[in-house]
Design a protein around this motif. Sequence first.
Motif, PDB file in Angstrom:
ATOM      1  N   VAL A 173       2.970   9.312  -5.593  1.00 43.34           N
ATOM      2  CA  VAL A 173       3.575   8.521  -6.669  1.00 43.34           C
ATOM      3  C   VAL A 173       2.855   7.179  -6.806  1.00 43.34           C
ATOM      4  O   VAL A 173       2.545   6.735  -7.918  1.00 43.34           O
ATOM      5  N   LEU A 174       2.568   6.550  -5.684  1.00 47.97           N
ATOM      6  CA  LEU A 174       1.908   5.246  -5.724  1.00 47.97           C
ATOM      7  C   LEU A 174       0.446   5.356  -6.164  1.00 47.97           C
ATOM      8  O   LEU A 174      -0.061   4.454  -6.837  1.00 47.97           O
ATOM      9  N   GLN A 175      -0.212   6.436  -5.825  1.00 50.17           N
ATOM     10  CA  GLN A 175      -1.580   6.647  -6.311  1.00 50.17           C
ATOM     11  C   GLN A 175      -1.579   6.827  -7.828  1.00 50.17           C
ATOM     12  O   GLN A 175      -2.446   6.278  -8.520  1.00 50.17           O
TER      13      GLN A 175
ATOM     14  N   ARG B 273      -3.462  -1.375 -10.698  1.00 43.51           N
ATOM     15  CA  ARG B 273      -2.965  -2.298  -9.667  1.00 43.51           C
ATOM     16  C   ARG B 273      -2.612  -1.511  -8.400  1.00 43.51           C
ATOM     17  O   ARG B 273      -1.566  -0.853  -8.349  1.00 43.51           O
ATOM     18  N   PRO B 274      -3.456  -1.609  -7.386  1.00 45.20           N
ATOM     19  CA  PRO B 274      -3.219  -0.831  -6.166  1.00 45.20           C
ATOM     20  C   PRO B 274      -2.362  -1.547  -5.109  1.00 45.20           C
ATOM     21  O   PRO B 274      -2.217  -1.046  -3.998  1.00 45.20           O
ATOM     22  N   ALA B 275      -1.772  -2.672  -5.456  1.00 39.03           N
ATOM     23  CA  ALA B 275      -1.055  -3.471  -4.450  1.00 39.03           C
ATOM     24  C   ALA B 275       0.080  -2.688  -3.786  1.00 39.03           C
ATOM     25  O   ALA B 275       0.243  -2.732  -2.564  1.00 39.03           O
ATOM     26  N   ALA B 276       0.879  -1.968  -4.557  1.00 38.61           N
ATOM     27  CA  ALA B 276       2.009  -1.220  -3.988  1.00 38.61           C
ATOM     28  C   ALA B 276       1.503  -0.112  -3.060  1.00 38.61           C
ATOM     29  O   ALA B 276       2.057   0.089  -1.971  1.00 38.61           O
TER      30      ALA B 276
ATOM     31  N   ASN C 143      -1.367  -0.065  -1.424  1.00 36.07           N
ATOM     32  CA  ASN C 143      -1.910  -0.709  -0.221  1.00 36.07           C
ATOM     33  C   ASN C 143      -0.801  -1.177   0.713  1.00 36.07           C
ATOM     34  O   ASN C 143      -0.892  -1.033   1.937  1.00 36.07           O
ATOM     35  N   SER C 144       0.260  -1.724   0.142  1.00 34.30           N
ATOM     36  CA  SER C 144       1.389  -2.180   0.953  1.00 34.30           C
ATOM     37  C   SER C 144       2.081  -1.006   1.634  1.00 34.30           C
ATOM     38  O   SER C 144       2.487  -1.093   2.792  1.00 34.30           O
TER      39      SER C 144
ATOM     40  N   SER D  56       2.206   0.228  10.174  1.00 39.33           N
ATOM     41  CA  SER D  56       3.072  -0.656  10.963  1.00 39.33           C
ATOM     42  C   SER D  56       4.231   0.124  11.576  1.00 39.33           C
ATOM     43  O   SER D  56       4.617  -0.126  12.724  1.00 39.33           O
ATOM     44  N   PHE D  57       4.777   1.060  10.827  1.00 39.62           N
ATOM     45  CA  PHE D  57       5.865   1.881  11.357  1.00 39.62           C
ATOM     46  C   PHE D  57       5.386   2.672  12.571  1.00 39.62           C
ATOM     47  O   PHE D  57       6.094   2.765  13.580  1.00 39.62           O
TER      48      PHE D  57
END
Length: 133
Positions: free
Chosen positions: A62-64, A72-75, A77-78, A85-86
């Motif tokens: 979905v984010l891709q 905007r790839p910020a979401a 990448n986050s 991190s998880f």
Amino acid sequence: MTILSLSMLAVALHTAAIEEKCPWPESGPQQQRYHQQLSCYDQQLVTARRQLAQWQQHHQFVLQQHSQRTGRPAALNSFQAATESFQQLKEQHCRWQYQLQLPDVQLGAAYYKRCQLQLILQRAEQLESLAAR
């Protein structure tokens, strides 16, 4: 209800579900009971990891798509950073629970696997609820 209260409730629900699926064996030699408990946790971990991977792949896709549409790839990448991190949090959080049980390695392994299972189930549930929005 605060976020901390909701998080504690989720952990309690996952703990109850884990105990229901993998109750501590009542009879038999202790080595055999440890083996049964660890085997049950291993089976549950396979299923939970698969479920988590499916939700991670869903959100990744979905984010891709969003990134390609908007440029905007910020979401994305986050999300990828949060996933890494998880993994680190899960390993470190469960490692200290294992180490606390030493020198009883088998008990430590049971705590470690149960911890992993709780966190994986909680993360998968979070990702699933986000997908429903």
